[in-house]
Scaffold this active site. Sequence first.
Site, PDB file in Angstrom:
ATOM      1  N   GLU A   1      -4.490  -9.316   3.213  1.00  0.00           N
ATOM      2  CA  GLU A   1      -5.235  -9.019   4.442  1.00  0.00           C
ATOM      3  C   GLU A   1      -6.401  -9.972   4.697  1.00  0.00           C
ATOM      4  O   GLU A   1      -6.682 -10.321   5.837  1.00  0.00           O
ATOM      5  CB  GLU A   1      -5.741  -7.564   4.412  1.00  0.00           C
ATOM      6  CG  GLU A   1      -4.666  -6.520   4.733  1.00  0.00           C
ATOM      7  CD  GLU A   1      -3.885  -6.069   3.510  1.00  0.00           C
ATOM      8  OE1 GLU A   1      -3.925  -6.763   2.464  1.00  0.00           O
ATOM      9  OE2 GLU A   1      -3.220  -5.021   3.602  1.00  0.00           O
TER      10      GLU A   1
ATOM     11  N   GLU B   1       0.838  -1.209   0.000  1.00  0.00           N
ATOM     12  CA  GLU B   1       0.000   0.000   0.000  1.00  0.00           C
ATOM     13  C   GLU B   1       0.871   1.257   0.000  1.00  0.00           C
ATOM     14  O   GLU B   1       0.598   2.219  -0.720  1.00  0.00           O
ATOM     15  CB  GLU B   1      -0.946  -0.032   1.208  1.00  0.00           C
ATOM     16  CG  GLU B   1      -2.018  -1.109   1.043  1.00  0.00           C
ATOM     17  CD  GLU B   1      -2.888  -1.271   2.279  1.00  0.00           C
ATOM     18  OE1 GLU B   1      -2.342  -1.606   3.348  1.00  0.00           O
ATOM     19  OE2 GLU B   1      -4.112  -1.076   2.170  1.00  0.00           O
TER      20      GLU B   1
HETATM   21  N1  3HC Z   1       3.490  -7.789  11.544  1.00  0.00           N
HETATM   22  C1  3HC Z   1       4.108  -8.210  12.660  1.00  0.00           C
HETATM   23  N2  3HC Z   1       4.923  -9.276  12.708  1.00  0.00           N
HETATM   24  C2  3HC Z   1       5.123  -9.929  11.550  1.00  0.00           C
HETATM   25  C3  3HC Z   1       4.501  -9.549  10.343  1.00  0.00           C
HETATM   26  C4  3HC Z   1       3.664  -8.414  10.363  1.00  0.00           C
HETATM   27  N3  3HC Z   1       3.054  -7.961   9.255  1.00  0.00           N
HETATM   28  N4  3HC Z   1       4.879 -10.415   9.379  1.00  0.00           N
HETATM   29  C5  3HC Z   1       5.720 -11.302   9.959  1.00  0.00           C
HETATM   30  N5  3HC Z   1       5.865 -11.011  11.280  1.00  0.00           N
HETATM   31  C6  3HC Z   1       6.723 -11.703  12.253  1.00  0.00           C
HETATM   32  C7  3HC Z   1       6.276 -13.117  12.534  1.00  0.00           C
HETATM   33  O1  3HC Z   1       5.323 -13.151  13.553  1.00  0.00           O
HETATM   34  C8  3HC Z   1       7.581 -13.754  12.929  1.00  0.00           C
HETATM   35  O2  3HC Z   1       7.825 -13.401  14.273  1.00  0.00           O
HETATM   36  P1  3HC Z   1       8.650 -14.351  15.247  1.00  0.00           P
HETATM   37  O3  3HC Z   1      10.009 -14.477  14.644  1.00  0.00           O
HETATM   38  O4  3HC Z   1       8.609 -13.648  16.543  1.00  0.00           O
HETATM   39  O5  3HC Z   1       7.912 -15.642  15.260  1.00  0.00           O
HETATM   40  C9  3HC Z   1       8.616 -13.063  12.082  1.00  0.00           C
HETATM   41  O6  3HC Z   1       8.006 -11.851  11.654  1.00  0.00           O
HETATM   42  C10 3HC Z   1       9.046 -13.832  10.864  1.00  0.00           C
HETATM   43  O7  3HC Z   1       7.878 -14.241  10.148  1.00  0.00           O
HETATM   44  P2  3HC Z   1       7.840 -15.609   9.336  1.00  0.00           P
HETATM   45  O8  3HC Z   1       8.335 -16.719  10.200  1.00  0.00           O
HETATM   46  O9  3HC Z   1       6.492 -15.700   8.755  1.00  0.00           O
HETATM   47  O10 3HC Z   1       8.939 -15.325   8.213  1.00  0.00           O
HETATM   48  P3  3HC Z   1       9.024 -15.863   6.723  1.00  0.00           P
HETATM   49  O11 3HC Z   1      10.327 -15.405   6.216  1.00  0.00           O
HETATM   50  O12 3HC Z   1       8.674 -17.309   6.674  1.00  0.00           O
HETATM   51  O13 3HC Z   1       7.860 -15.099   5.937  1.00  0.00           O
HETATM   52  C11 3HC Z   1       6.551 -13.202   5.285  1.00  0.00           C
HETATM   53  C12 3HC Z   1       7.938 -13.734   5.726  1.00  0.00           C
HETATM   54  C13 3HC Z   1       6.217 -13.756   3.898  1.00  0.00           C
HETATM   55  C14 3HC Z   1       6.641 -11.715   5.223  1.00  0.00           C
HETATM   56  C15 3HC Z   1       5.485 -13.667   6.292  1.00  0.00           C
HETATM   57  O14 3HC Z   1       5.927 -13.345   7.591  1.00  0.00           O
HETATM   58  C16 3HC Z   1       4.127 -13.053   6.107  1.00  0.00           C
HETATM   59  O15 3HC Z   1       3.380 -13.472   5.251  1.00  0.00           O
HETATM   60  N6  3HC Z   1       3.794 -12.058   6.941  1.00  0.00           N
HETATM   61  C17 3HC Z   1       2.488 -11.469   6.978  1.00  0.00           C
HETATM   62  C18 3HC Z   1       2.256 -10.543   5.815  1.00  0.00           C
HETATM   63  C19 3HC Z   1       0.909  -9.885   5.933  1.00  0.00           C
HETATM   64  O16 3HC Z   1      -0.104 -10.527   6.181  1.00  0.00           O
HETATM   65  N7  3HC Z   1       0.880  -8.568   5.737  1.00  0.00           N
HETATM   66  C20 3HC Z   1      -0.310  -7.830   5.852  1.00  0.00           C
HETATM   67  C21 3HC Z   1      -0.417  -7.325   7.232  1.00  0.00           C
HETATM   68  S1  3HC Z   1      -1.940  -6.549   7.567  1.00  0.00           S
HETATM   69  C22 3HC Z   1      -1.792  -5.016   6.898  1.00  0.00           C
HETATM   70  O17 3HC Z   1      -0.814  -4.681   6.318  1.00  0.00           O
HETATM   71  C23 3HC Z   1      -2.987  -4.146   7.126  1.00  0.00           C
HETATM   72  C24 3HC Z   1      -2.907  -2.904   6.318  1.00  0.00           C
HETATM   73  O18 3HC Z   1      -3.731  -3.051   5.178  1.00  0.00           O
HETATM   74  C25 3HC Z   1      -3.404  -1.722   7.112  1.00  0.00           C
END
Ligand code: 3HC
Length: 706
Positions: free
Chosen positions: A131, A111
């Site tokens: 999301e 975004e």
């Molecule tokens: N916020 C907070 N923590 C996050 C995060 C996020 N968006 N994404 C990942 N983390 C944290 C995980 O909880 C994890 O924490 P830990 O080490 O304490 O367990 C650490 O980061 C590493 O995450 P992964 O083990 O998942 O790492 P990978 O390398 O396997 O994957 C990734 C990386 C593809 C970025 C994956 O973490 C992922 O898909 N994350 C979520 C992405 C997501 O859903 N983003 C949208 C968020 S909602 C949003 O943006 C709302 C907006 O529209 C207002």
Amino acid sequence: MTHTLVRTETRGQVRVITVDNPPVNALSPGVPEGIAAAIDAVQSDPAIAAIVVTAAGRTFVAGADITTLEPLAWDPNAPKPELNSLLARVESSTKPVVMAIHGSALGGGLEMAMAAAYRVAVAGAKLGLPECALGIIPGAEGTQRLPRLAGVEKALNMVVTSRPVTAADALAHGIIDEIVEGDLVDGAVRFADRVAASGGPHPVTSARTDKLGTPAVNAPLFDAARTLARKVKPQQPAPLLAIDAIEAATRLPFAEGSKRETELFLEAVRTEPAKALIHVFFAERAVSKVPDLPKDVTPAPVRKVGIIGAGTMGGGIAMACTNAGLDVILQDASREGLDRGIDAIRRNYAVSVSRGRFTEEGVADRMARITPQLDLAGFETADVIIEAVFEDMALKERVFADMDRVARPGAVLATNTSTLDIDRIAAATSRPGDVVGLHFFSPANVMRLLEIVRGTGTSHQTLATALGLARTLNKVGVVVGNGPGFVGNRMMFPYMYETQYMVEEGATPAEVDAALTGFGMAMGMFAVDDMAGIDVAIRVQQALGHFSDPSERRPLVQPALVEAGRLGQKTGKGWYQYGDDRKPRVDPEVVALIRAKANEAGIPQRAFTPSEIVERAIYALINEGARALELGLALRASDIDTIYVNGYGFPAWRGGPLFYADRVGLARIHARVSEFHAQFGARWTPAPLLERLAREGGTFRGLDRQ
Ligand code: 3HC
Ligand code: NAI
């Protein structure tokens, strides 16, 4: 010293802003402010012609910080993380902003990127608005900018499926402007120099309308998206709300559309599925944290895996390993078993190729990394050896003695047993510290769940390597204790028996399964039993020592089906009958058999409502889950949720059985379990932990947070 979340440097006339918020550069407090300040700082600096925003470490910004979104799901008064003012700053910058993307640009990360004038990415980058997978909708104008950049149809597809797209796809749809070869920041700076030299005007995403279509053109797209949403995310409001927000983008001016998005975002985040899916997100990531595992014990590298037994499981595990790039030695004691195993792998891969999941070359490479053989030659070079022979203790003891003889010191010796005692198996070796259970689920190349069974002697190093291997295999490895059935199957049997007792009391398998799939289970219990094999279920329940007390109620119909040769899908008949399409069809013969057995046993017959079916089946699961937790077989309640969501088709949007129990209310669950106890006797004895939490007004979630 405090860590700097956002740092800057100048390369010629380009200011490079680097977000550095490990591990995934989420937009946590301080990050949006840091980026905004860095942009502000150069607005009137004549020496700066353009800005590049990039991120340090393994990825671009992976989203808003979900830990700061979670409170919103629970508390209507919690403040919404405010990102829109950052986006306005990015978009209104007097110097063109170029976002330089590697790893993942997800959610708030994409975004933010879409607010810039330009985006460049490395070829391996992934971009998406996932999301809805968290039960929410994009809340930082993503539903407004994505259709402006990519068109309505692409935006709908990306948001509803929550699936990220590749850089090439993003380029083809106008989400990015260029794919950078070589060093990303160098390439982005060159790009920035070029656009600055062009003198503009630079694109302003929010001002664009050229891809927004017309109501007539868009109407079928929205219809199709709503149909897709109901199919891929049934019973979840988020994708439908996201579609409404995208529709608003096509009908309202940007500022009003953005306001509408905020309203819809707040509506989505307060729903039950949002609470549940955010819980599941963190639950899946909590599993790798084993409290007593010292931080300095890291996984040993695993490159080669030896597998003993090339049957259903051995073959599936071999595919899981070779898919992850590992080398595999696959051994079976019989030529026939080995040939059958390799044939099954080949057939499986042929289906993947025909469905376009893998290429011929990809499969050839995978097959080349599997060495089939009849002896254990070369097993001394394996980092991990996994045993998947018949479920027989004496056989497994012999196989482990052989493994002990051939394995190199420090190699992990694993068993895929589903019912046997890991400690006894470990005792057949001179190195119980190296022994662990790796309980894969069938089909092992598909199912994400891996129960990592910790024996009394399992060393920290072995456990760490097993957790590392789970990650390498792209599985969710959950550490469980060495009790009968471990955690997943231990809980499944009471649930399964209850479904069978209900049909004996007057329901039909189809009614029970419809109630369970209506609740959200991926499959009904009877369909699962048919798929796994009814004879297999009976063998496992015998191995687990169920019904050793003759006064206990026991299922009447299941053994009769096996006697009649109705073993499930593999014989074309089980609880249901099956045609070539493998779809279950009601079989009047089975219904008649059920009624005859019930009649013989004098079981009164009555009708069941779907909610009663769900209560009896799911509460049995919950009660046994509470017991497993109390016995320490699972480290935390959320691990049990992770097991059920990833291995047993429990709906993620209900958060897993124990999260669901919390939401129903433990007092209510306990009251119903107590009623069932009074009605049906000992098998429904309330788990002491459930009783205590209900009495104290506690929750499983609260327990995890203590
Ligand atoms: N916020 C907070 N923590 C996050 C995060 C996020 N968006 N994404 C990942 N983390 C944290 C995980 O909880 C994890 O924490 P830990 O080490 O304490 O367990 C650490 O980061 C590493 O995450 P992964 O083990 O998942 O790492 P990978 O390398 O396997 O994957 C990734 C990386 C593809 C970025 C994956 O973490 C992922 O898909 N994350 C979520 C992405 C997501 O859903 N983003 C949208 C968020 S909602 C949003 O943006 C709302 C907006 O529209 C207002
Ligand atoms: P299977 O019967 O399909 O395969 C077993 C294979 O082991 C056969 O090919 C056989 O020839 C081979 N074998 C037997 N003795 C051997 C020996 N001494 N050395 C080498 N190979 C030998 O069995 P399946 O279903 O693959 O199960 C294997 C193990 O996995 C069992 O312990 C089972 O409990 C467990 N398991 C099975 C699941 C399932 O859904 N089938 C799920 C999870 C675990």
